[in-house]
Motif scaffolding. Structure first.
Motif, PDB file in Angstrom:
ATOM      1  N   PRO A 271      -8.290  -7.065   0.813  1.00  0.00           N
ATOM      2  CA  PRO A 271      -7.993  -6.392  -0.453  1.00  0.00           C
ATOM      3  C   PRO A 271      -7.568  -4.936  -0.231  1.00  0.00           C
ATOM      4  CG  PRO A 271     -10.064  -7.596  -0.595  1.00  0.00           C
ATOM      5  CD  PRO A 271      -9.660  -7.617   0.849  1.00  0.00           C
ATOM      6  N   VAL A 272      -6.511  -4.532  -0.915  1.00  0.00           N
ATOM      7  CA  VAL A 272      -6.061  -3.141  -0.870  1.00  0.00           C
ATOM      8  C   VAL A 272      -6.690  -2.413  -2.048  1.00  0.00           C
ATOM      9  CG1 VAL A 272      -4.075  -1.603  -1.063  1.00  0.00           C
ATOM     10  CG2 VAL A 272      -3.922  -3.677   0.329  1.00  0.00           C
ATOM     11  N   GLU A 273      -7.606  -1.528  -1.732  1.00  0.00           N
ATOM     12  CA  GLU A 273      -8.338  -0.848  -2.787  1.00  0.00           C
ATOM     13  C   GLU A 273      -8.026   0.644  -2.849  1.00  0.00           C
ATOM     14  OE1 GLU A 273     -12.381  -1.835  -1.936  1.00  0.00           O
ATOM     15  OE2 GLU A 273     -12.158  -3.926  -2.593  1.00  0.00           O
ATOM     16  N   LYS A 274      -8.089   1.322  -1.716  1.00  0.00           N
ATOM     17  CA  LYS A 274      -7.887   2.767  -1.704  1.00  0.00           C
ATOM     18  C   LYS A 274      -6.505   3.075  -1.136  1.00  0.00           C
ATOM     19  CE  LYS A 274     -10.261   7.066  -0.432  1.00  0.00           C
ATOM     20  NZ  LYS A 274     -11.402   7.673   0.313  1.00  0.00           N
ATOM     21  N   MET A 275      -5.682   3.789  -1.927  1.00  0.00           N
ATOM     22  CA  MET A 275      -4.306   4.070  -1.531  1.00  0.00           C
ATOM     23  C   MET A 275      -4.031   5.565  -1.607  1.00  0.00           C
ATOM     24  SD  MET A 275      -2.212   0.936  -3.326  1.00  0.00           S
ATOM     25  CE  MET A 275      -3.094   1.037  -4.887  1.00  0.00           C
ATOM     26  N   GLY A 276      -3.113   6.012  -0.761  1.00  0.00           N
ATOM     27  CA  GLY A 276      -2.735   7.426  -0.746  1.00  0.00           C
ATOM     28  C   GLY A 276      -1.236   7.588  -0.664  1.00  0.00           C
TER      29      GLY A 276
ATOM     30  N   VAL B  60       3.334  -6.535   2.036  1.00  0.00           N
ATOM     31  CA  VAL B  60       2.525  -5.777   2.991  1.00  0.00           C
ATOM     32  C   VAL B  60       1.045  -6.090   2.790  1.00  0.00           C
ATOM     33  CG1 VAL B  60       1.798  -3.452   3.687  1.00  0.00           C
ATOM     34  CG2 VAL B  60       4.210  -3.934   3.267  1.00  0.00           C
ATOM     35  N   GLN B  61       0.627  -6.191   1.549  1.00  0.00           N
ATOM     36  CA  GLN B  61      -0.767  -6.505   1.255  1.00  0.00           C
ATOM     37  C   GLN B  61      -1.149  -7.884   1.792  1.00  0.00           C
ATOM     38  OE1 GLN B  61      -0.795  -6.034  -3.008  1.00  0.00           O
ATOM     39  NE2 GLN B  61      -1.479  -3.907  -2.900  1.00  0.00           N
ATOM     40  N   THR B  62      -0.226  -8.835   1.699  1.00  0.00           N
ATOM     41  CA  THR B  62      -0.490 -10.188   2.203  1.00  0.00           C
ATOM     42  C   THR B  62      -0.680 -10.174   3.714  1.00  0.00           C
ATOM     43  OG1 THR B  62       0.797 -11.186   0.413  1.00  0.00           O
ATOM     44  CG2 THR B  62       0.425 -12.536   2.371  1.00  0.00           C
TER      45      THR B  62
ATOM     46  N   LEU C 115       5.655   2.073   3.929  1.00  0.00           N
ATOM     47  CA  LEU C 115       4.421   1.460   3.438  1.00  0.00           C
ATOM     48  C   LEU C 115       3.549   1.218   4.670  1.00  0.00           C
ATOM     49  CD1 LEU C 115       5.889  -1.178   0.930  1.00  0.00           C
ATOM     50  CD2 LEU C 115       5.660   1.297   0.667  1.00  0.00           C
ATOM     51  N   MET C 116       2.520   2.035   4.822  1.00  0.00           N
ATOM     52  CA  MET C 116       1.708   2.029   6.041  1.00  0.00           C
ATOM     53  C   MET C 116       0.332   1.439   5.769  1.00  0.00           C
ATOM     54  SD  MET C 116       1.274   2.957   9.294  1.00  0.00           S
ATOM     55  CE  MET C 116       2.423   4.275   9.729  1.00  0.00           C
ATOM     56  N   PRO C 117       0.066   0.216   6.256  1.00  0.00           N
ATOM     57  CA  PRO C 117      -1.282  -0.341   6.131  1.00  0.00           C
ATOM     58  C   PRO C 117      -2.201   0.211   7.217  1.00  0.00           C
ATOM     59  CG  PRO C 117       0.119  -1.917   7.234  1.00  0.00           C
ATOM     60  CD  PRO C 117       0.984  -0.726   6.915  1.00  0.00           C
ATOM     61  N   ALA C 118      -3.491   0.128   7.001  1.00  0.00           N
ATOM     62  CA  ALA C 118      -4.442   0.640   7.995  1.00  0.00           C
ATOM     63  C   ALA C 118      -4.441  -0.202   9.264  1.00  0.00           C
ATOM     64  CB  ALA C 118      -5.850   0.699   7.402  1.00  0.00           C
ATOM     65  N   GLU C 119      -3.947  -1.416   9.175  1.00  0.00           N
ATOM     66  CA  GLU C 119      -3.785  -2.282  10.350  1.00  0.00           C
ATOM     67  C   GLU C 119      -2.466  -3.008  10.229  1.00  0.00           C
ATOM     68  OE1 GLU C 119      -7.027  -4.963  10.626  1.00  0.00           O
ATOM     69  OE2 GLU C 119      -8.526  -3.425  11.036  1.00  0.00           O
ATOM     70  N   GLY C 120      -1.821  -3.264  11.370  1.00  0.00           N
ATOM     71  CA  GLY C 120      -0.581  -4.011  11.354  1.00  0.00           C
ATOM     72  C   GLY C 120       0.648  -3.126  11.296  1.00  0.00           C
TER      73      GLY C 120
ATOM     74  N   GLU D 193     -11.067   7.495   6.809  1.00  0.00           N
ATOM     75  CA  GLU D 193     -11.192   7.987   5.441  1.00  0.00           C
ATOM     76  C   GLU D 193     -11.159   6.871   4.408  1.00  0.00           C
ATOM     77  OE1 GLU D 193      -8.869  11.448   4.560  1.00  0.00           O
ATOM     78  OE2 GLU D 193      -8.795  12.044   6.674  1.00  0.00           O
ATOM     79  N   GLY D 194     -11.115   5.627   4.882  1.00  0.00           N
ATOM     80  CA  GLY D 194     -11.235   4.487   3.979  1.00  0.00           C
ATOM     81  C   GLY D 194      -9.982   4.090   3.232  1.00  0.00           C
ATOM     82  N   TYR D 195      -8.803   4.483   3.722  1.00  0.00           N
ATOM     83  CA  TYR D 195      -7.558   4.137   3.036  1.00  0.00           C
ATOM     84  C   TYR D 195      -6.987   2.831   3.580  1.00  0.00           C
ATOM     85  CZ  TYR D 195      -7.503   8.581   0.645  1.00  0.00           C
ATOM     86  OH  TYR D 195      -7.828   9.629  -0.172  1.00  0.00           O
ATOM     87  N   ASP D 196      -6.587   1.965   2.662  1.00  0.00           N
ATOM     88  CA  ASP D 196      -6.002   0.677   3.035  1.00  0.00           C
ATOM     89  C   ASP D 196      -4.487   0.746   3.146  1.00  0.00           C
ATOM     90  OD1 ASP D 196      -8.504  -0.901   2.886  1.00  0.00           O
ATOM     91  OD2 ASP D 196      -8.405  -0.367   0.762  1.00  0.00           O
ATOM     92  N   LEU D 197      -3.847   1.625   2.359  1.00  0.00           N
ATOM     93  CA  LEU D 197      -2.394   1.654   2.323  1.00  0.00           C
ATOM     94  C   LEU D 197      -1.917   3.067   1.960  1.00  0.00           C
ATOM     95  CD1 LEU D 197       0.221  -0.101   2.467  1.00  0.00           C
ATOM     96  CD2 LEU D 197      -0.024  -0.469  -0.007  1.00  0.00           C
TER      97      LEU D 197
END
Length: 394
Positions: free
Chosen positions: A124-129, A117-119, A61-66, A25-29
């Protein structure tokens, strides 16, 4: 004791599946919030990390990877590590309640934690939910918006609810045992009902039995409600009222075991009561039998509630059927979906439902008649072995 539990590996699978949905769904975080509310508060952190907040709130804080990061208050950092499968914990100042000083705590702002978390995410963290927004205090929600520079934050609870809808074999075993605990608690409650005992004395015997069997607490408070006044409302407070001869005693028992909930409710007739009470109980039992017959893979969920209501309406009790008579159950006692008029999704294997037939706000009082069911290829398998007859104590 060799009791069923959810293995660590299953929590890892859950987090990976959620990250896969994020990517789709394109979410980064995602920001996944939890607190120590017994009914709904702990569901998300319990499902993802086996963590139940106590006293201080938490947010994943859940990133899409890691690796995900769990942020919480000063007193909970080591508690998270010792009581759950989460090891990546950070204390943030936004969860400090201000009454004590913790001079040796390693504390950062929520904004700094998000930036860390972003680092690590390395893109780039663009889409968040956000998941669990409705549980957040308004203050924390605005602090969160400020920490992400007021960027758009979509509500995406359905992502995790979709994962929770179908239970695994391990979840089924845990839920089965939770219902065993509830069943034994109900048996203890029925045996404890005696003229002169208080509602709270009965509840104490119930909870003692369930704690001995492994209950970690209650999904909702144990309800022992006696007489026409105490039993009439949907939610009852267990009081110091003494049980009297010739009255209705209503029992709602909902233990929590390994994060999973069970719920069983029964009305009990002590002596002689208004004949309308027994007729209403028989109608509720029949309504639940009809619901069980319809809980078959392929049937639409909305058919269950409407069929149950029809049975009750035939006895002139339709206005006393005051809420939807079925819902899923899992790491929340009222887990979506509810089997209401808008739920037209087909019922499927390995869903678990509580069928809760309500008959409240009568002159003589009220009650709920509630059982749990596991959906199999052959239909609804009861999760308790209690008799379905009207319960009478002379």
């Amino acid at each position: 004791m060799n009791l069923p539990r959810i293995p660590k590996e299953e929590f890892e699978v859950r987090r990976k599946k959620l990250q896969e949905k994020m990517k789709e769904e394109g979410y980064d975080l995602l920001f996944i919030y939890a607190n120590d509310g017994a009914v709904f508060g702990q569901e998300h952190t319990r499902y993802l990390f086996n963590y139940t907040p106590h006293f201080e709130d938490a947010c994943i804080l859940m990133p899409a990877e890691g690796e995900a990061l769990l942020v919480t208050g000063y007193e909970s950092e080591e508690y998270v590590k010792t009581s759950s499968f989460c090891r990546n914990v950070q204390v943030v100042e936004e969860f400090n309640y201000g009454a004590h000083d913790f001079p040796f705590a390693n504390v950062v702002s929520l904004k700094e934690a998000i930036q860390n978390v972003q680092t690590l995410y390395n893109k780039p963290v663009e889409k968040m939910g956000v998941i669990g927004k409705e549980k957040m205090t308004i203050d924390f929600y605005y602090l969160l918006l400020d920490a992400i520079d007021n960027k758009n934050l979509d509500e995406v609870d359905q992502m995790i609810l979709d994962l929770r809808l179908y239970k695994t074999d391990n979840e089924i075993k845990v839920i089965e045992y939770a219902y065993y605990i509830a069943e034994k608690g109900m048996e203890a409650a029925i045996n404890a009902i005696k003229v002169g005992k208080t509602e709270r004395e009965i509840a104490a015997e119930v909870e003692y039995v369930m704690r001995n069997l492994g209950s970690e607490g209650m999904g909702i408070d144990t309800m022992v409600a006696s007489g026409s006044v105490n039993s009439a409302p949907i939610i009852a407070r267990t009081t110091f009222k003494q049980i009297e001869q010739n009255e209705l005693v209503v029992l709602t028992i909902a233990p929590r075991y390994e994060g999973y909930h069970a719920a069983i409710a029964r009305p009990v007739i002590l002596g002689e009561v208004n004949p309308a009470v027994e007729e209403a109980i028989k109608a509720a039992i029949r309504a639940q039998e009809i619901a069980q017959e319809l809980l078959v893979p392929g049937n639409n969920g909305n058919e269950v509630d409407s069929a149950s209501r029809k049975v009750v309406a035939e006895k002139g009790l339709e206005k006393h059927f005051v809420y939807t008579g079925g819902h899923s159950i899992g790491v929340s006692e009222f887990e979506p979906p509810s089997l209401n008029a808008s739920f037209k999704q087909p019922i499927a294997e390995n869903m678990v439902f509580s069928v809760d037939i309500p008959i409240f706000f009568n002159d003589w009082g009220g009650f709920r008649y509630e059982n749990g069911f596991h959906i199999t290829a052959d239909g609804a398998r009861p999760l308790q072995k209690l008799d379905k007859d009207v319960i009478r104590i002379q």
